[in-house]
Write a protein that holds these residues in place. Structure first.
Motif, PDB file in Angstrom:
ATOM      1  N   LEU A  44      66.145 -21.505 -35.046  1.00 26.26           N
ATOM      2  CA  LEU A  44      64.812 -21.907 -35.510  1.00 26.26           C
ATOM      3  C   LEU A  44      63.727 -21.287 -34.637  1.00 26.26           C
ATOM      4  CD1 LEU A  44      63.034 -23.675 -37.349  1.00 26.26           C
ATOM      5  CD2 LEU A  44      63.327 -25.527 -35.683  1.00 26.26           C
ATOM      6  N   THR A  45      63.942 -21.285 -33.327  1.00 21.61           N
ATOM      7  CA  THR A  45      62.969 -20.716 -32.403  1.00 21.61           C
ATOM      8  C   THR A  45      62.858 -19.202 -32.596  1.00 21.61           C
ATOM      9  OG1 THR A  45      63.474 -22.497 -30.855  1.00 21.61           O
ATOM     10  CG2 THR A  45      62.285 -20.614 -29.975  1.00 21.61           C
ATOM     11  N   LEU A  46      63.984 -18.547 -32.773  1.00 19.52           N
ATOM     12  CA  LEU A  46      63.993 -17.105 -33.018  1.00 19.52           C
ATOM     13  C   LEU A  46      63.296 -16.768 -34.336  1.00 19.52           C
ATOM     14  CD1 LEU A  46      64.935 -14.313 -32.099  1.00 19.52           C
ATOM     15  CD2 LEU A  46      67.121 -14.768 -33.207  1.00 19.52           C
ATOM     16  N   LEU A  47      63.582 -17.521 -35.381  1.00 15.28           N
ATOM     17  CA  LEU A  47      62.920 -17.296 -36.674  1.00 15.28           C
ATOM     18  C   LEU A  47      61.411 -17.522 -36.586  1.00 15.28           C
ATOM     19  CD1 LEU A  47      65.488 -18.889 -39.144  1.00 15.28           C
ATOM     20  CD2 LEU A  47      64.846 -16.482 -38.984  1.00 15.28           C
ATOM     21  N   ALA A  48      61.013 -18.531 -35.811  1.00 17.80           N
ATOM     22  CA  ALA A  48      59.581 -18.794 -35.640  1.00 17.80           C
ATOM     23  C   ALA A  48      58.911 -17.612 -34.953  1.00 17.80           C
ATOM     24  CB  ALA A  48      59.376 -20.078 -34.839  1.00 17.80           C
ATOM     25  N   ALA A  49      59.551 -17.066 -33.922  1.00 16.21           N
ATOM     26  CA  ALA A  49      58.994 -15.897 -33.230  1.00 16.21           C
ATOM     27  C   ALA A  49      58.907 -14.712 -34.189  1.00 16.21           C
ATOM     28  CB  ALA A  49      59.845 -15.545 -32.018  1.00 16.21           C
ATOM     29  N   MET A  50      59.931 -14.525 -35.013  1.00 16.52           N
ATOM     30  CA  MET A  50      59.913 -13.421 -35.983  1.00 16.52           C
ATOM     31  C   MET A  50      58.794 -13.628 -37.001  1.00 16.52           C
ATOM     32  SD  MET A  50      64.052 -12.956 -36.431  1.00 16.52           S
ATOM     33  CE  MET A  50      63.937 -12.411 -38.091  1.00 16.52           C
ATOM     34  N   HIS A  51      58.679 -14.842 -37.514  1.00 12.04           N
ATOM     35  CA  HIS A  51      57.655 -15.144 -38.513  1.00 12.04           C
ATOM     36  C   HIS A  51      56.256 -14.920 -37.932  1.00 12.04           C
ATOM     37  CE1 HIS A  51      55.109 -16.936 -41.399  1.00 12.04           C
ATOM     38  NE2 HIS A  51      55.874 -17.893 -41.826  1.00 12.04           N
ATOM     39  N   GLY A  52      56.078 -15.285 -36.667  1.00  9.31           N
ATOM     40  CA  GLY A  52      54.783 -15.104 -36.028  1.00  9.31           C
ATOM     41  C   GLY A  52      54.523 -13.682 -35.568  1.00  9.31           C
ATOM     42  N   GLY A  53      55.546 -12.819 -35.656  1.00  8.71           N
ATOM     43  CA  GLY A  53      55.388 -11.430 -35.232  1.00  8.71           C
ATOM     44  C   GLY A  53      55.207 -11.291 -33.730  1.00  8.71           C
ATOM     45  N   ASN A  54      55.846 -12.169 -32.986  1.00 11.41           N
ATOM     46  CA  ASN A  54      55.666 -12.202 -31.538  1.00 11.41           C
ATOM     47  C   ASN A  54      56.732 -11.373 -30.839  1.00 11.41           C
ATOM     48  OD1 ASN A  54      53.321 -13.945 -31.395  1.00 11.41           O
ATOM     49  ND2 ASN A  54      54.685 -15.417 -32.376  1.00 11.41           N
ATOM     50  N   ILE A  55      56.435 -10.095 -30.702  1.00 14.80           N
ATOM     51  CA  ILE A  55      57.358  -9.119 -30.137  1.00 14.80           C
ATOM     52  C   ILE A  55      57.773  -9.491 -28.722  1.00 14.80           C
ATOM     53  CG2 ILE A  55      57.636  -6.684 -29.499  1.00 14.80           C
ATOM     54  CD1 ILE A  55      57.522  -7.248 -32.544  1.00 14.80           C
ATOM     55  N   ARG A  56      56.835  -9.985 -27.924  1.00 19.04           N
ATOM     56  CA  ARG A  56      57.147 -10.341 -26.534  1.00 19.04           C
ATOM     57  C   ARG A  56      58.242 -11.404 -26.474  1.00 19.04           C
ATOM     58  NH1 ARG A  56      52.808 -13.217 -23.233  1.00 19.04           N
ATOM     59  NH2 ARG A  56      54.067 -13.862 -21.494  1.00 19.04           N
ATOM     60  N   ILE A  57      58.170 -12.390 -27.338  1.00 17.87           N
ATOM     61  CA  ILE A  57      59.185 -13.445 -27.359  1.00 17.87           C
ATOM     62  C   ILE A  57      60.491 -12.901 -27.912  1.00 17.87           C
ATOM     63  CG2 ILE A  57      59.805 -15.671 -28.375  1.00 17.87           C
ATOM     64  CD1 ILE A  57      56.861 -16.460 -28.004  1.00 17.87           C
ATOM     65  N   LEU A  58      60.421 -12.061 -28.916  1.00 17.81           N
ATOM     66  CA  LEU A  58      61.637 -11.456 -29.459  1.00 17.81           C
ATOM     67  C   LEU A  58      62.332 -10.594 -28.404  1.00 17.81           C
ATOM     68  CD1 LEU A  58      60.329 -10.500 -32.991  1.00 17.81           C
ATOM     69  CD2 LEU A  58      61.925 -12.345 -32.420  1.00 17.81           C
ATOM     70  N   ARG A  59      61.559  -9.869 -27.612  1.00 18.84           N
ATOM     71  CA  ARG A  59      62.150  -9.074 -26.521  1.00 18.84           C
ATOM     72  C   ARG A  59      62.790  -9.978 -25.484  1.00 18.84           C
ATOM     73  NH1 ARG A  59      57.393  -4.801 -26.209  1.00 18.84           N
ATOM     74  NH2 ARG A  59      58.210  -3.320 -27.728  1.00 18.84           N
TER      75      ARG A  59
END
Length: 79
Positions: A44-59
């Protein structure tokens, strides 16, 4: 704000971490996960980061996954 909520005994749940990820607040996410030990749902946290387009969190997720797999492979080879 998060520290104030915690100081006033507001419970944190999986939505706190996913909201931090969705809105790009890596420092808040790390604080919740490491210091508060807030329950969180990895997917859920990973999907939220993806949905928000938050590259820093995805990295950060990618780096954390790589570190975890590296620790696992080292421990299996040392057995």
């Amino acid at each position: 704000m998060v520290k104030w909520l915690i100081a006033h005994r507001c419970e944190m749940d999986v939505h706190a971490a996913s909201s931090a990820a969705l809105n790009g607040h890596l420092e808040v996410l790390l604080y919740l996960m490491e210091e508060v030990v807030c329950p969180y749902d990895h997917d859920l946290t990973l999907l939220a980061a993806m949905h928000g387009g938050n590259i820093r969190i995805l990295r950060w997720f990618q780096d954390d996954l790589f570190e975890s797999s590296s620790r696992g492979s080292r421990s299996s080879t040392s057995s």
